[in-house]
Motif scaffolding. Sequence first.
Motif, PDB file in Angstrom:
ATOM      1  N   ASP A 129       0.864  -1.167   0.000  1.00 47.27           N
ATOM      2  CA  ASP A 129       0.000   0.000   0.000  1.00 47.27           C
ATOM      3  C   ASP A 129       0.907   1.224   0.000  1.00 47.27           C
ATOM      4  OD1 ASP A 129      -1.940   1.901   0.316  1.00 47.27           O
ATOM      5  OD2 ASP A 129      -2.406   1.368   2.396  1.00 47.27           O
ATOM      6  N   GLU A 130       0.873   2.011  -1.081  1.00 47.87           N
ATOM      7  CA  GLU A 130       1.807   3.130  -1.230  1.00 47.87           C
ATOM      8  C   GLU A 130       1.655   4.149  -0.106  1.00 47.87           C
ATOM      9  OE1 GLU A 130       1.295   4.696  -5.135  1.00 47.87           O
ATOM     10  OE2 GLU A 130       1.812   2.801  -6.077  1.00 47.87           O
ATOM     11  N   ASN A 131       0.423   4.444   0.297  1.00 50.61           N
ATOM     12  CA  ASN A 131       0.215   5.419   1.369  1.00 50.61           C
ATOM     13  C   ASN A 131       0.792   4.895   2.679  1.00 50.61           C
ATOM     14  OD1 ASN A 131      -1.137   7.134  -0.368  1.00 50.61           O
ATOM     15  ND2 ASN A 131      -3.113   6.214   0.078  1.00 50.61           N
ATOM     16  N   ASN A 132       0.540   3.621   2.958  1.00 56.31           N
ATOM     17  CA  ASN A 132       1.064   3.010   4.173  1.00 56.31           C
ATOM     18  C   ASN A 132       2.591   2.978   4.138  1.00 56.31           C
ATOM     19  OD1 ASN A 132       0.358   2.058   6.633  1.00 56.31           O
ATOM     20  ND2 ASN A 132      -0.107  -0.023   5.966  1.00 56.31           N
ATOM     21  N   ALA A 133       3.146   2.659   2.979  1.00 60.33           N
ATOM     22  CA  ALA A 133       4.598   2.600   2.841  1.00 60.33           C
ATOM     23  C   ALA A 133       5.214   3.980   3.074  1.00 60.33           C
ATOM     24  CB  ALA A 133       4.978   2.074   1.463  1.00 60.33           C
ATOM     25  N   ALA A 134       4.561   5.034   2.555  1.00 57.92           N
ATOM     26  CA  ALA A 134       5.065   6.394   2.746  1.00 57.92           C
ATOM     27  C   ALA A 134       5.008   6.771   4.222  1.00 57.92           C
ATOM     28  CB  ALA A 134       4.262   7.380   1.908  1.00 57.92           C
ATOM     29  N   ASP A 135       3.930   6.405   4.919  1.00 60.60           N
ATOM     30  CA  ASP A 135       3.818   6.685   6.345  1.00 60.60           C
ATOM     31  C   ASP A 135       4.906   5.951   7.128  1.00 60.60           C
ATOM     32  OD1 ASP A 135       1.629   8.258   5.805  1.00 60.60           O
ATOM     33  OD2 ASP A 135       0.156   6.729   6.398  1.00 60.60           O
ATOM     34  N   GLU A 136       5.123   4.684   6.772  1.00 64.94           N
ATOM     35  CA  GLU A 136       6.155   3.897   7.441  1.00 64.94           C
ATOM     36  C   GLU A 136       7.535   4.512   7.215  1.00 64.94           C
ATOM     37  OE1 GLU A 136       6.173   1.175   9.501  1.00 64.94           O
ATOM     38  OE2 GLU A 136       4.016   1.548   9.634  1.00 64.94           O
ATOM     39  N   LEU A 137       7.793   4.956   5.989  1.00 61.21           N
ATOM     40  CA  LEU A 137       9.078   5.563   5.669  1.00 61.21           C
ATOM     41  C   LEU A 137       9.274   6.842   6.473  1.00 61.21           C
ATOM     42  CD1 LEU A 137      11.606   5.443   3.931  1.00 61.21           C
ATOM     43  CD2 LEU A 137      10.382   6.709   2.181  1.00 61.21           C
ATOM     44  N   THR A 138       8.241   7.658   6.577  1.00 66.11           N
ATOM     45  CA  THR A 138       8.319   8.895   7.355  1.00 66.11           C
ATOM     46  C   THR A 138       8.583   8.589   8.819  1.00 66.11           C
ATOM     47  OG1 THR A 138       6.785   9.957   5.832  1.00 66.11           O
ATOM     48  CG2 THR A 138       7.072  11.002   7.968  1.00 66.11           C
ATOM     49  N   LYS A 139       7.901   7.563   9.355  1.00 64.48           N
ATOM     50  CA  LYS A 139       8.083   7.176  10.752  1.00 64.48           C
ATOM     51  C   LYS A 139       9.526   6.700  10.983  1.00 64.48           C
ATOM     52  CE  LYS A 139       4.786   4.644  12.276  1.00 64.48           C
ATOM     53  NZ  LYS A 139       3.958   3.463  12.596  1.00 64.48           N
ATOM     54  N   LYS A 140      10.041   5.867  10.077  1.00 65.74           N
ATOM     55  CA  LYS A 140      11.415   5.367  10.219  1.00 65.74           C
ATOM     56  C   LYS A 140      12.422   6.507  10.114  1.00 65.74           C
ATOM     57  CE  LYS A 140      10.581   1.033  10.786  1.00 65.74           C
ATOM     58  NZ  LYS A 140      10.807   0.422  12.079  1.00 65.74           N
ATOM     59  N   GLU A 141      12.140   7.470   9.232  1.00 68.87           N
ATOM     60  CA  GLU A 141      13.036   8.620   9.080  1.00 68.87           C
ATOM     61  C   GLU A 141      13.079   9.424  10.379  1.00 68.87           C
ATOM     62  OE1 GLU A 141      13.695  12.423   6.100  1.00 68.87           O
ATOM     63  OE2 GLU A 141      11.738  11.473   6.210  1.00 68.87           O
ATOM     64  N   GLN A 142      11.921   9.620  11.009  1.00 74.71           N
ATOM     65  CA  GLN A 142      11.869  10.353  12.274  1.00 74.71           C
ATOM     66  C   GLN A 142      12.622   9.597  13.363  1.00 74.71           C
ATOM     67  OE1 GLN A 142       7.668  10.858  12.755  1.00 74.71           O
ATOM     68  NE2 GLN A 142       7.586  12.671  11.426  1.00 74.71           N
ATOM     69  N   GLU A 143      12.492   8.282  13.403  1.00 78.74           N
ATOM     70  CA  GLU A 143      13.219   7.470  14.378  1.00 78.74           C
ATOM     71  C   GLU A 143      14.731   7.586  14.144  1.00 78.74           C
ATOM     72  OE1 GLU A 143      11.770   3.478  14.064  1.00 78.74           O
ATOM     73  OE2 GLU A 143       9.750   4.017  14.756  1.00 78.74           O
ATOM     74  N   TYR A 144      15.110   7.584  12.873  1.00 78.21           N
ATOM     75  CA  TYR A 144      16.528   7.687  12.514  1.00 78.21           C
ATOM     76  C   TYR A 144      17.084   9.039  12.956  1.00 78.21           C
ATOM     77  CZ  TYR A 144      20.637   8.019   9.487  1.00 78.21           C
ATOM     78  OH  TYR A 144      21.898   8.191   9.003  1.00 78.21           O
ATOM     79  N   LEU A 145      16.347  10.109  12.676  1.00 73.26           N
ATOM     80  CA  LEU A 145      16.798  11.443  13.058  1.00 73.26           C
ATOM     81  C   LEU A 145      16.868  11.590  14.582  1.00 73.26           C
ATOM     82  CD1 LEU A 145      14.894  13.606  10.418  1.00 73.26           C
ATOM     83  CD2 LEU A 145      17.337  13.062  10.479  1.00 73.26           C
ATOM     84  N   ALA A 146      15.904  10.983  15.285  1.00 69.34           N
ATOM     85  CA  ALA A 146      15.916  11.021  16.739  1.00 69.34           C
ATOM     86  C   ALA A 146      17.138  10.276  17.292  1.00 69.34           C
ATOM     87  CB  ALA A 146      14.629  10.434  17.306  1.00 69.34           C
ATOM     88  N   ALA A 147      17.477   9.152  16.676  1.00 68.74           N
ATOM     89  CA  ALA A 147      18.646   8.389  17.111  1.00 68.74           C
ATOM     90  C   ALA A 147      19.919   9.186  16.889  1.00 68.74           C
ATOM     91  CB  ALA A 147      18.699   7.067  16.353  1.00 68.74           C
ATOM     92  N   ILE A 148      19.993   9.910  15.774  1.00 70.43           N
ATOM     93  CA  ILE A 148      21.172  10.741  15.508  1.00 70.43           C
ATOM     94  C   ILE A 148      21.275  11.846  16.542  1.00 70.43           C
ATOM     95  CG2 ILE A 148      22.115  12.443  13.882  1.00 70.43           C
ATOM     96  CD1 ILE A 148      21.174  10.652  11.618  1.00 70.43           C
ATOM     97  N   ASP A 149      20.129  12.444  16.896  1.00 70.42           N
ATOM     98  CA  ASP A 149      20.132  13.507  17.911  1.00 70.42           C
ATOM     99  C   ASP A 149      20.627  13.001  19.249  1.00 70.42           C
ATOM    100  OD1 ASP A 149      19.261  15.425  16.140  1.00 70.42           O
ATOM    101  OD2 ASP A 149      17.152  15.261  16.710  1.00 70.42           O
ATOM    102  N   THR A 150      20.251  11.778  19.621  1.00 71.95           N
ATOM    103  CA  THR A 150      20.688  11.241  20.913  1.00 71.95           C
ATOM    104  C   THR A 150      22.180  10.938  20.908  1.00 71.95           C
ATOM    105  OG1 THR A 150      20.097   8.990  20.275  1.00 71.95           O
ATOM    106  CG2 THR A 150      18.434  10.249  21.468  1.00 71.95           C
ATOM    107  N   LEU A 151      22.739  10.644  19.754  1.00 70.20           N
ATOM    108  CA  LEU A 151      24.179  10.364  19.661  1.00 70.20           C
ATOM    109  C   LEU A 151      25.006  11.649  19.656  1.00 70.20           C
ATOM    110  CD1 LEU A 151      24.189   7.518  17.008  1.00 70.20           C
ATOM    111  CD2 LEU A 151      24.583   7.304  19.473  1.00 70.20           C
ATOM    112  N   SER A 152      24.381  12.737  19.264  1.00 69.97           N
ATOM    113  CA  SER A 152      25.121  14.027  19.172  1.00 69.97           C
ATOM    114  C   SER A 152      25.356  14.648  20.502  1.00 69.97           C
ATOM    115  CB  SER A 152      24.346  15.012  18.304  1.00 69.97           C
ATOM    116  OG  SER A 152      24.143  14.479  17.034  1.00 69.97           O
TER     117      SER A 152
END
Length: 152
Positions: A129-152
């Motif tokens: 489902d393209e919409n679901n996939a886009a939402d999942e990608l956005t969620k993973k991107e936010q998790e990734y950015l949050a992880a980078i912030d915690t490492l900084s």
Amino acid sequence: MNCEDFRRIYEDSGLTPELEEHMKVCEGCRKEAEFDSAIRRVAESLPVYTAPETLWDRIAQELPEEHPARSRMREAADYIGSTIRGLLSRLGSVPLKPVFVVAVIILISVLATRYYYTRSFLPGVVRIDENNAADELTKKEQEYLAAIDTLS
């Protein structure tokens, strides 16, 4: 006549006396018809291009190989087709009972429905489902950015 009617009739029939009357009072439709006429004149004045006979061969050489999933799908369709042809040839003149015909129709309907929703006859394959996939990608991107912030 309104502008919507003008466009519909103009597209279907070209310029008619009725449309010319509308153009006398409607500047927008007149400009649209003049623009269309100018485009047609320019297009008619262009030289006709004839592609070289070798063009398709050159294009075919540049195209990538067929995707493996599409190749497997074609093989599966060929296998199913040959199997059905073999069954039908074995049945020959055997009269088909209505129950058998109904069962085959139901089976084909179920398979077609499954294929429509999953794009696969195979179990475990889920349609993306393209919409679901886009939402999942956005969620993973936010998790990734949050992880980078915690490492900084």
